[in-house]
Design a protein around this motif. Sequence first.
Motif, PDB file in Angstrom:
ATOM      1  N   ALA A   1       0.831  -1.212   0.000  1.00 36.14           N
ATOM      2  CA  ALA A   1       0.000   0.000   0.000  1.00 36.14           C
ATOM      3  C   ALA A   1       0.859   1.252   0.000  1.00 36.14           C
ATOM      4  CB  ALA A   1      -0.930  -0.014   1.209  1.00 36.14           C
ATOM      5  N   ALA A   2       1.980   1.215   0.727  1.00 41.52           N
ATOM      6  CA  ALA A   2       2.862   2.386   0.769  1.00 41.52           C
ATOM      7  C   ALA A   2       3.425   2.705  -0.603  1.00 41.52           C
ATOM      8  CB  ALA A   2       3.999   2.136   1.767  1.00 41.52           C
ATOM      9  N   VAL A   3       3.803   1.666  -1.353  1.00 38.51           N
ATOM     10  CA  VAL A   3       4.312   1.889  -2.706  1.00 38.51           C
ATOM     11  C   VAL A   3       3.216   2.445  -3.608  1.00 38.51           C
ATOM     12  CG1 VAL A   3       5.293   0.775  -4.744  1.00 38.51           C
ATOM     13  CG2 VAL A   3       6.056   0.089  -2.472  1.00 38.51           C
ATOM     14  N   LEU A   4       2.018   1.917  -3.497  1.00 40.41           N
ATOM     15  CA  LEU A   4       0.908   2.411  -4.319  1.00 40.41           C
ATOM     16  C   LEU A   4       0.641   3.882  -4.037  1.00 40.41           C
ATOM     17  CD1 LEU A   4      -1.636  -0.567  -4.081  1.00 40.41           C
ATOM     18  CD2 LEU A   4       0.107  -0.139  -5.817  1.00 40.41           C
ATOM     19  N   VAL A   5       0.683   4.264  -2.760  1.00 39.28           N
ATOM     20  CA  VAL A   5       0.458   5.662  -2.387  1.00 39.28           C
ATOM     21  C   VAL A   5       1.555   6.551  -2.965  1.00 39.28           C
ATOM     22  CG1 VAL A   5       0.436   7.271  -0.443  1.00 39.28           C
ATOM     23  CG2 VAL A   5      -0.879   5.145  -0.314  1.00 39.28           C
ATOM     24  N   HIS A   6       2.787   6.084  -2.868  1.00 39.53           N
ATOM     25  CA  HIS A   6       3.907   6.883  -3.380  1.00 39.53           C
ATOM     26  C   HIS A   6       3.816   7.086  -4.889  1.00 39.53           C
ATOM     27  CE1 HIS A   6       7.918   8.457  -3.943  1.00 39.53           C
ATOM     28  NE2 HIS A   6       8.183   7.475  -4.785  1.00 39.53           N
ATOM     29  N   VAL A   7       3.518   6.012  -5.611  1.00 35.86           N
ATOM     30  CA  VAL A   7       3.407   6.113  -7.071  1.00 35.86           C
ATOM     31  C   VAL A   7       2.263   7.042  -7.453  1.00 35.86           C
ATOM     32  CG1 VAL A   7       2.861   4.822  -9.171  1.00 35.86           C
ATOM     33  CG2 VAL A   7       4.477   3.880  -7.509  1.00 35.86           C
ATOM     34  N   ARG A   8       1.134   6.910  -6.780  1.00 39.45           N
ATOM     35  CA  ARG A   8      -0.004   7.773  -7.086  1.00 39.45           C
ATOM     36  C   ARG A   8       0.353   9.248  -6.854  1.00 39.45           C
ATOM     37  NH1 ARG A   8      -5.346   7.256  -7.943  1.00 39.45           N
ATOM     38  NH2 ARG A   8      -5.183   4.996  -7.674  1.00 39.45           N
ATOM     39  N   ALA A   9       1.028   9.526  -5.750  1.00 37.62           N
ATOM     40  CA  ALA A   9       1.410  10.910  -5.461  1.00 37.62           C
ATOM     41  C   ALA A   9       2.377  11.442  -6.510  1.00 37.62           C
ATOM     42  CB  ALA A   9       2.038  10.993  -4.066  1.00 37.62           C
ATOM     43  N   THR A  10       3.309  10.597  -6.942  1.00 34.54           N
ATOM     44  CA  THR A  10       4.274  11.013  -7.964  1.00 34.54           C
ATOM     45  C   THR A  10       3.576  11.340  -9.285  1.00 34.54           C
ATOM     46  OG1 THR A  10       5.999   9.627  -6.957  1.00 34.54           O
ATOM     47  CG2 THR A  10       6.339  10.324  -9.227  1.00 34.54           C
ATOM     48  N   LEU A  11       2.650  10.488  -9.686  1.00 37.24           N
ATOM     49  CA  LEU A  11       1.938  10.722 -10.939  1.00 37.24           C
ATOM     50  C   LEU A  11       1.000  11.919 -10.837  1.00 37.24           C
ATOM     51  CD1 LEU A  11       1.139   7.049 -12.033  1.00 37.24           C
ATOM     52  CD2 LEU A  11       2.932   8.568 -12.867  1.00 37.24           C
ATOM     53  N   GLN A  12       0.376  12.100  -9.686  1.00 34.30           N
ATOM     54  CA  GLN A  12      -0.491  13.258  -9.500  1.00 34.30           C
ATOM     55  C   GLN A  12       0.301  14.560  -9.597  1.00 34.30           C
ATOM     56  OE1 GLN A  12      -2.445  12.403  -5.767  1.00 34.30           O
ATOM     57  NE2 GLN A  12      -4.174  11.406  -6.763  1.00 34.30           N
ATOM     58  N   ALA A  13       1.523  14.548  -9.092  1.00 29.96           N
ATOM     59  CA  ALA A  13       2.368  15.738  -9.210  1.00 29.96           C
ATOM     60  C   ALA A  13       2.682  16.034 -10.675  1.00 29.96           C
ATOM     61  CB  ALA A  13       3.654  15.540  -8.414  1.00 29.96           C
ATOM     62  N   ALA A  14       2.958  14.974 -11.452  1.00 34.50           N
ATOM     63  CA  ALA A  14       3.220  15.173 -12.877  1.00 34.50           C
ATOM     64  C   ALA A  14       1.985  15.690 -13.594  1.00 34.50           C
ATOM     65  CB  ALA A  14       3.679  13.845 -13.498  1.00 34.50           C
ATOM     66  N   VAL A  15       0.818  15.186 -13.210  1.00 34.48           N
ATOM     67  CA  VAL A  15      -0.437  15.641 -13.813  1.00 34.48           C
ATOM     68  C   VAL A  15      -0.685  17.108 -13.489  1.00 34.48           C
ATOM     69  CG1 VAL A  15      -2.948  15.429 -13.660  1.00 34.48           C
ATOM     70  CG2 VAL A  15      -1.535  13.388 -13.942  1.00 34.48           C
ATOM     71  N   ARG A  16      -0.476  17.482 -12.239  1.00 34.59           N
ATOM     72  CA  ARG A  16      -0.700  18.887 -11.856  1.00 34.59           C
ATOM     73  C   ARG A  16       0.204  19.826 -12.633  1.00 34.59           C
ATOM     74  NH1 ARG A  16      -1.279  16.639  -6.658  1.00 34.59           N
ATOM     75  NH2 ARG A  16       0.905  17.066  -6.171  1.00 34.59           N
ATOM     76  N   LYS A  17       1.429  19.423 -12.862  1.00 35.44           N
ATOM     77  CA  LYS A  17       2.348  20.278 -13.621  1.00 35.44           C
ATOM     78  C   LYS A  17       1.841  20.494 -15.045  1.00 35.44           C
ATOM     79  CE  LYS A  17       7.152  20.869 -15.010  1.00 35.44           C
ATOM     80  NZ  LYS A  17       6.748  21.387 -16.327  1.00 35.44           N
ATOM     81  N   VAL A  18       1.400  19.409 -15.683  1.00 33.42           N
ATOM     82  CA  VAL A  18       0.881  19.523 -17.049  1.00 33.42           C
ATOM     83  C   VAL A  18      -0.348  20.422 -17.077  1.00 33.42           C
ATOM     84  CG1 VAL A  18      -0.236  18.235 -18.909  1.00 33.42           C
ATOM     85  CG2 VAL A  18       1.813  17.320 -17.819  1.00 33.42           C
ATOM     86  N   GLN A  19      -1.243  20.238 -16.136  1.00 31.56           N
ATOM     87  CA  GLN A  19      -2.465  21.034 -16.107  1.00 31.56           C
ATOM     88  C   GLN A  19      -2.180  22.490 -15.769  1.00 31.56           C
ATOM     89  OE1 GLN A  19      -4.889  18.740 -13.381  1.00 31.56           O
ATOM     90  NE2 GLN A  19      -5.763  17.527 -15.035  1.00 31.56           N
ATOM     91  N   ASP A  20      -1.259  22.727 -14.854  1.00 34.75           N
ATOM     92  CA  ASP A  20      -0.897  24.112 -14.520  1.00 34.75           C
ATOM     93  C   ASP A  20      -0.266  24.816 -15.714  1.00 34.75           C
ATOM     94  OD1 ASP A  20      -1.871  23.759 -11.978  1.00 34.75           O
ATOM     95  OD2 ASP A  20       0.091  23.448 -11.044  1.00 34.75           O
TER      96      ASP A  20
ATOM     97  N   GLY B   1      -0.341  10.791   8.081  1.00 34.61           N
ATOM     98  CA  GLY B   1       0.613  10.265   7.109  1.00 34.61           C
ATOM     99  C   GLY B   1       1.812   9.622   7.753  1.00 34.61           C
ATOM    100  N   ALA B   2       1.666   9.043   8.960  1.00 36.56           N
ATOM    101  CA  ALA B   2       2.791   8.457   9.666  1.00 36.56           C
ATOM    102  C   ALA B   2       3.388   7.290   8.914  1.00 36.56           C
ATOM    103  CB  ALA B   2       2.341   7.989  11.050  1.00 36.56           C
ATOM    104  N   ALA B   3       2.566   6.650   8.078  1.00 37.12           N
ATOM    105  CA  ALA B   3       3.081   5.500   7.338  1.00 37.12           C
ATOM    106  C   ALA B   3       3.926   5.904   6.148  1.00 37.12           C
ATOM    107  CB  ALA B   3       1.914   4.642   6.852  1.00 37.12           C
ATOM    108  N   ALA B   4       4.047   7.209   5.908  1.00 38.17           N
ATOM    109  CA  ALA B   4       4.776   7.647   4.721  1.00 38.17           C
ATOM    110  C   ALA B   4       6.244   7.262   4.771  1.00 38.17           C
ATOM    111  CB  ALA B   4       4.655   9.158   4.551  1.00 38.17           C
ATOM    112  N   GLY B   5       6.781   7.043   5.970  1.00 39.87           N
ATOM    113  CA  GLY B   5       8.180   6.675   6.064  1.00 39.87           C
ATOM    114  C   GLY B   5       8.486   5.354   5.419  1.00 39.87           C
ATOM    115  N   ALA B   6       7.465   4.504   5.264  1.00 40.34           N
ATOM    116  CA  ALA B   6       7.691   3.199   4.646  1.00 40.34           C
ATOM    117  C   ALA B   6       7.693   3.270   3.138  1.00 40.34           C
ATOM    118  CB  ALA B   6       6.620   2.219   5.109  1.00 40.34           C
ATOM    119  N   VAL B   7       7.347   4.419   2.587  1.00 46.02           N
ATOM    120  CA  VAL B   7       7.257   4.552   1.133  1.00 46.02           C
ATOM    121  C   VAL B   7       8.647   4.599   0.517  1.00 46.02           C
ATOM    122  CG1 VAL B   7       6.484   6.007  -0.752  1.00 46.02           C
ATOM    123  CG2 VAL B   7       5.080   5.764   1.286  1.00 46.02           C
ATOM    124  N   ILE B   8       8.802   3.904  -0.538  1.00 43.52           N
ATOM    125  CA  ILE B   8      10.090   3.924  -1.241  1.00 43.52           C
ATOM    126  C   ILE B   8      10.233   5.248  -1.962  1.00 43.52           C
ATOM    127  CG2 ILE B   8      11.402   2.812  -3.077  1.00 43.52           C
ATOM    128  CD1 ILE B   8       9.989   0.255  -2.355  1.00 43.52           C
TER     129      ILE B   8
END
Length: 259
Positions: free
Chosen positions: A92-111, A247-254
């Motif tokens: 789940a931590a990896v899924l959250v990290h990947v989603r956040a990374t892609l959302q950041a890329a999406v926001r940049k394109v939209q901005d 977001g305490a579990a964020a430390g486990a994210v790669i």
Amino acid sequence: MDAAPDAVLQARGRHGAHRPAARAEAAALAEVERQAAAVALQVLPCEDCGQEQAGGLCEVCGYRRQAEALTVEAGLVAAAWSADLDDSGAVAAVLVHVRATLQAAVRKVQDDFLGSAESGEVDADPLGTASVLAFGALQAVQEAVPAYRRRALAMLGRSDEAEVEAEARRAYRTEQGRRWFRHNPNGADALAAATKAADAARERTAQFLLAARVEWLREQAAARAEQAAAAPWTDRLPELAARPLDGAAAGAVIAWPPS
């Protein structure tokens, strides 16, 4: 005695003459039914946003669905090599990290699009703007997903799993032992060909491992979703209450973005 065969032939001829007309009639009827079904579909509202006469799914929501599917796929691919597959929290931590990374890329394109739009252009055509933004988001995810796959294949190919290395060694020995290398199996040409064959075998095995792991993760996610849907709220409340809110579990994210 001869009349009977003639009568049969004449009957067959009459039936044969009707066959093209029957086929044409059937084809015309099928086309009418197809057009009627298409018209009926067009008047359906969008399943996601409710937009009228969207054919069941409007353009914007169609793009969003595709982007979401690719986001999930990227997360599973990343988790397939970087997480302990038996640890649902790590996955789940990896899924959250990947989603956040892609959302950041999406926001940049939209901005970038909104920043370059003419004054009043966005407000003048809100549906068109939404479609452009959704399509831009889809493109951003589409461009990022192959990097996750390349990273996963590279890491699985370099892993010391017995299956990967055994296949690579087998291909190496096979290529080195071919008849045109038997006179000098340790020569530069033989070693280069054997190394190339081993690398190709390692990549094939990595592809198989990746596909198998992603499929296993999909099955596990589907099973958890089914269990969660079946569980009464009274059983789920303690689990929900125990979840961290900060977001305490964020430390486990790669912390690697694919390059």
